[in-house]
Design a protein around this motif. Structure first.
Motif, PDB file in Angstrom:
ATOM      1  N   VAL A 102      24.920  52.789  52.355  1.00 30.62           N
ATOM      2  CA  VAL A 102      26.019  53.722  52.084  1.00 30.62           C
ATOM      3  C   VAL A 102      26.752  53.317  50.813  1.00 30.62           C
ATOM      4  CG1 VAL A 102      28.221  54.609  52.951  1.00 30.62           C
ATOM      5  CG2 VAL A 102      26.267  54.348  54.509  1.00 30.62           C
ATOM      6  N   GLU A 103      26.982  52.020  50.650  1.00 32.91           N
ATOM      7  CA  GLU A 103      27.695  51.541  49.463  1.00 32.91           C
ATOM      8  C   GLU A 103      26.894  51.792  48.188  1.00 32.91           C
ATOM      9  OE1 GLU A 103      29.047  49.232  46.264  1.00 32.91           O
ATOM     10  OE2 GLU A 103      27.210  48.650  47.305  1.00 32.91           O
ATOM     11  N   LEU A 104      25.583  51.549  48.241  1.00 31.01           N
ATOM     12  CA  LEU A 104      24.738  51.784  47.060  1.00 31.01           C
ATOM     13  C   LEU A 104      24.680  53.265  46.710  1.00 31.01           C
ATOM     14  CD1 LEU A 104      21.744  49.338  47.734  1.00 31.01           C
ATOM     15  CD2 LEU A 104      23.511  49.113  45.975  1.00 31.01           C
ATOM     16  N   ARG A 105      24.619  54.115  47.727  1.00 27.74           N
ATOM     17  CA  ARG A 105      24.612  55.560  47.474  1.00 27.74           C
ATOM     18  C   ARG A 105      25.887  55.988  46.754  1.00 27.74           C
ATOM     19  NH1 ARG A 105      21.573  59.205  50.090  1.00 27.74           N
ATOM     20  NH2 ARG A 105      23.360  60.577  50.264  1.00 27.74           N
ATOM     21  N   ASP A 106      27.002  55.454  47.193  1.00 27.39           N
ATOM     22  CA  ASP A 106      28.268  55.791  46.548  1.00 27.39           C
ATOM     23  C   ASP A 106      28.320  55.254  45.119  1.00 27.39           C
ATOM     24  OD1 ASP A 106      29.100  57.052  48.840  1.00 27.39           O
ATOM     25  OD2 ASP A 106      30.337  55.387  49.541  1.00 27.39           O
ATOM     26  N   ARG A 107      27.863  54.031  44.937  1.00 31.52           N
ATOM     27  CA  ARG A 107      27.938  53.402  43.620  1.00 31.52           C
ATOM     28  C   ARG A 107      27.040  54.097  42.600  1.00 31.52           C
ATOM     29  NH1 ARG A 107      25.654  47.575  43.136  1.00 31.52           N
ATOM     30  NH2 ARG A 107      26.944  47.299  44.984  1.00 31.52           N
ATOM     31  N   PHE A 108      25.816  54.412  43.022  1.00 33.56           N
ATOM     32  CA  PHE A 108      24.859  55.023  42.096  1.00 33.56           C
ATOM     33  C   PHE A 108      24.871  56.542  42.141  1.00 33.56           C
ATOM     34  CE2 PHE A 108      22.472  50.896  42.877  1.00 33.56           C
ATOM     35  CZ  PHE A 108      22.924  50.314  41.706  1.00 33.56           C
ATOM     36  N   ARG A 109      25.733  57.111  42.999  1.00 35.78           N
ATOM     37  CA  ARG A 109      25.784  58.561  43.172  1.00 35.78           C
ATOM     38  C   ARG A 109      24.395  59.124  43.470  1.00 35.78           C
ATOM     39  NH1 ARG A 109      28.994  60.405  38.021  1.00 35.78           N
ATOM     40  NH2 ARG A 109      28.210  58.438  37.228  1.00 35.78           N
ATOM     41  N   GLY A 110      23.673  58.408  44.297  1.00 31.95           N
ATOM     42  CA  GLY A 110      22.344  58.824  44.722  1.00 31.95           C
ATOM     43  C   GLY A 110      21.722  57.725  45.547  1.00 31.95           C
ATOM     44  N   ASP A 111      20.703  58.076  46.304  1.00 35.61           N
ATOM     45  CA  ASP A 111      20.061  57.114  47.196  1.00 35.61           C
ATOM     46  C   ASP A 111      19.222  56.120  46.403  1.00 35.61           C
ATOM     47  OD1 ASP A 111      17.791  56.177  49.099  1.00 35.61           O
ATOM     48  OD2 ASP A 111      19.323  57.012  50.409  1.00 35.61           O
ATOM     49  N   PRO A 112      19.337  54.813  46.695  1.00 34.96           N
ATOM     50  CA  PRO A 112      18.596  53.818  45.913  1.00 34.96           C
ATOM     51  C   PRO A 112      17.111  53.740  46.232  1.00 34.96           C
ATOM     52  CG  PRO A 112      19.793  52.742  47.676  1.00 34.96           C
ATOM     53  CD  PRO A 112      20.205  54.194  47.707  1.00 34.96           C
ATOM     54  N   LEU A 113      16.682  54.334  47.344  1.00 33.03           N
ATOM     55  CA  LEU A 113      15.281  54.246  47.762  1.00 33.03           C
ATOM     56  C   LEU A 113      14.577  55.592  47.865  1.00 33.03           C
ATOM     57  CD1 LEU A 113      15.633  51.671  50.709  1.00 33.03           C
ATOM     58  CD2 LEU A 113      15.164  51.179  48.295  1.00 33.03           C
ATOM     59  N   LEU A 114      15.329  56.656  48.051  1.00 32.35           N
ATOM     60  CA  LEU A 114      14.753  57.933  48.475  1.00 32.35           C
ATOM     61  C   LEU A 114      13.777  58.515  47.469  1.00 32.35           C
ATOM     62  CD1 LEU A 114      14.894  59.784  50.930  1.00 32.35           C
ATOM     63  CD2 LEU A 114      16.764  61.010  49.821  1.00 32.35           C
ATOM     64  N   ARG A 115      13.874  58.126  46.195  1.00 30.83           N
ATOM     65  CA  ARG A 115      12.979  58.699  45.204  1.00 30.83           C
ATOM     66  C   ARG A 115      11.513  58.456  45.524  1.00 30.83           C
ATOM     67  NH1 ARG A 115      15.451  54.240  43.288  1.00 30.83           N
ATOM     68  NH2 ARG A 115      14.280  52.627  42.171  1.00 30.83           N
ATOM     69  N   VAL A 116      11.207  57.399  46.288  1.00 27.08           N
ATOM     70  CA  VAL A 116       9.810  57.128  46.605  1.00 27.08           C
ATOM     71  C   VAL A 116       9.201  58.244  47.441  1.00 27.08           C
ATOM     72  CG1 VAL A 116      10.151  55.842  48.762  1.00 27.08           C
ATOM     73  CG2 VAL A 116       8.218  55.278  47.259  1.00 27.08           C
ATOM     74  N   VAL A 117      10.008  58.959  48.222  1.00 30.99           N
ATOM     75  CA  VAL A 117       9.495  60.037  49.078  1.00 30.99           C
ATOM     76  C   VAL A 117       8.862  61.133  48.240  1.00 30.99           C
ATOM     77  CG1 VAL A 117      10.158  61.835  50.713  1.00 30.99           C
ATOM     78  CG2 VAL A 117      11.129  59.545  50.920  1.00 30.99           C
ATOM     79  N   PHE A 118       9.424  61.411  47.067  1.00 30.50           N
ATOM     80  CA  PHE A 118       8.907  62.487  46.236  1.00 30.50           C
ATOM     81  C   PHE A 118       7.570  62.151  45.611  1.00 30.50           C
ATOM     82  CE2 PHE A 118      13.490  63.159  46.362  1.00 30.50           C
ATOM     83  CZ  PHE A 118      13.526  64.452  46.829  1.00 30.50           C
ATOM     84  N   SER A 119       7.137  60.890  45.693  1.00 32.56           N
ATOM     85  CA  SER A 119       5.850  60.513  45.132  1.00 32.56           C
ATOM     86  C   SER A 119       4.718  60.692  46.128  1.00 32.56           C
ATOM     87  CB  SER A 119       5.890  59.050  44.668  1.00 32.56           C
ATOM     88  OG  SER A 119       5.959  58.174  45.782  1.00 32.56           O
ATOM     89  N   LEU A 120       5.005  61.062  47.372  1.00 33.60           N
ATOM     90  CA  LEU A 120       3.967  61.165  48.383  1.00 33.60           C
ATOM     91  C   LEU A 120       2.964  62.251  48.013  1.00 33.60           C
ATOM     92  CD1 LEU A 120       6.128  60.840  51.627  1.00 33.60           C
ATOM     93  CD2 LEU A 120       4.859  59.070  50.433  1.00 33.60           C
ATOM     94  N   GLY A 121       1.678  61.915  48.132  1.00 35.30           N
ATOM     95  CA  GLY A 121       0.633  62.886  47.875  1.00 35.30           C
ATOM     96  C   GLY A 121       0.355  63.135  46.412  1.00 35.30           C
ATOM     97  N   ILE A 122       0.992  62.425  45.504  1.00 36.60           N
ATOM     98  CA  ILE A 122       0.784  62.626  44.081  1.00 36.60           C
ATOM     99  C   ILE A 122      -0.173  61.552  43.578  1.00 36.60           C
ATOM    100  CG2 ILE A 122       1.880  62.765  41.827  1.00 36.60           C
ATOM    101  CD1 ILE A 122       2.642  65.005  43.742  1.00 36.60           C
ATOM    102  N   ASP A 123      -1.277  61.998  42.947  1.00 35.42           N
ATOM    103  CA  ASP A 123      -2.302  61.057  42.502  1.00 35.42           C
ATOM    104  C   ASP A 123      -2.242  60.918  40.983  1.00 35.42           C
ATOM    105  OD1 ASP A 123      -4.391  59.309  42.597  1.00 35.42           O
ATOM    106  OD2 ASP A 123      -5.948  60.847  42.627  1.00 35.42           O
ATOM    107  N   ASP A 124      -1.155  60.379  40.462  1.00 35.59           N
ATOM    108  CA  ASP A 124      -1.035  60.074  39.045  1.00 35.59           C
ATOM    109  C   ASP A 124      -0.172  58.833  38.913  1.00 35.59           C
ATOM    110  OD1 ASP A 124       1.577  60.881  39.414  1.00 35.59           O
ATOM    111  OD2 ASP A 124       1.384  62.748  38.316  1.00 35.59           O
ATOM    112  N   GLU A 125       0.467  58.649  37.772  1.00 29.85           N
ATOM    113  CA  GLU A 125       1.228  57.425  37.561  1.00 29.85           C
ATOM    114  C   GLU A 125       2.337  57.229  38.577  1.00 29.85           C
ATOM    115  OE1 GLU A 125       0.374  59.575  35.284  1.00 29.85           O
ATOM    116  OE2 GLU A 125      -0.376  58.585  33.485  1.00 29.85           O
ATOM    117  N   ARG A 126       2.758  58.298  39.237  1.00 27.54           N
ATOM    118  CA  ARG A 126       3.844  58.142  40.210  1.00 27.54           C
ATOM    119  C   ARG A 126       3.419  57.347  41.433  1.00 27.54           C
ATOM    120  NH1 ARG A 126       6.004  64.073  40.817  1.00 27.54           N
ATOM    121  NH2 ARG A 126       3.870  64.523  40.273  1.00 27.54           N
TER     122      ARG A 126
END
Length: 200
Positions: A102-126
């Motif tokens: 919760v503290e990291l989300r507030d500090r960075f104004r976004g989730d510190p880990l959630l970006r990895v979810v958007f890479s699912l199923g992508i077969d490139d540099e991501r």
């Protein structure tokens, strides 16, 4: 484009406010780059597009991060978040994970880990996002756990942290989670995490 899991000599996300670059466009660049690299193939992402999204000039991105590959490697680095998330003894780690998320989300104004979810199923540099997440978050946690099924438990803990981040994002800005204090969230969410940490 290197996809090695070795540490890269690029700036990591700041571990705390007041780090060099804070408040001078750096955080806006990192947020814009996270979105761009998570949602589009690497080849389609441009420094000009990231700059427009961040409200800065492309030359500022080059000055602060170097090349597009350097910026990508910064976005794909979870070590700073993991350092803070795992900075507690195992018997207290479940609650610490929730409060720190919760503290990291507030500090960075976004989730510190959630970006990895958007890479699912992508077969490139991501795929590097997934590789780094596994190495820097899941495998690191598994190495700290004792008892059987340590890797499985670490994967489940990581999944629950991603679920917490997704839930808080999904129901913002006026969901119940957004109106609930960190301690109450930890009261409700941490016991399940702690059971996985403690093991059988």
């Amino acid at each position: 484009m290197s996809t090695s899991g070795d540490p890269v000599a690029t700036p990591a996300l700041p571990a705390a406010d007041g780090q060099p670059g804070a408040g001078s466009g750096r955080e806006a660049i990192v947020r814009a780059a996270r979105r761009a690299f998570a949602l589009r193939p690497y080849a389609e992402v441009t420094m000009r597009g990231i700059a427009a999204s961040a409200g800065v000039s492309p030359s500022l991105i080059v000055k602060r991060f170097g090349s597009k590959e350097d910026l990508f490697n910064t976005v794909a680095d979870f070590r700073a978040a993991a350092d803070e998330l795992f900075a507690a003894p195992l018997p207290e780690l479940g609650r610490h994970l929730v409060l720190t998320m919760v503290e990291l989300r507030d500090r960075f104004r976004g989730d510190p880990l959630l970006r990895v979810v958007f890479s699912l199923g992508i077969d490139d540099e991501r795929t590097l996002l997934r590789d780094r997440f596994r190495e820097q978050v899941t495998d690191r946690l598994a190495a700290a756990l004792s008892g059987p099924d340590a890797l499985l438990r670490a994967e489940l803990i990581a999944g629950q942290l991603l679920g917490l981040g997704a839930t808080l994002s999904l129901h913002r800005p006026d969901g119940a989670g957004a109106r609930t204090g960190p301690d109450r969230l930890a009261d409700l969410y941490a016991p399940g995490l702690q059971r996985l940490i403690d093991g059988p």
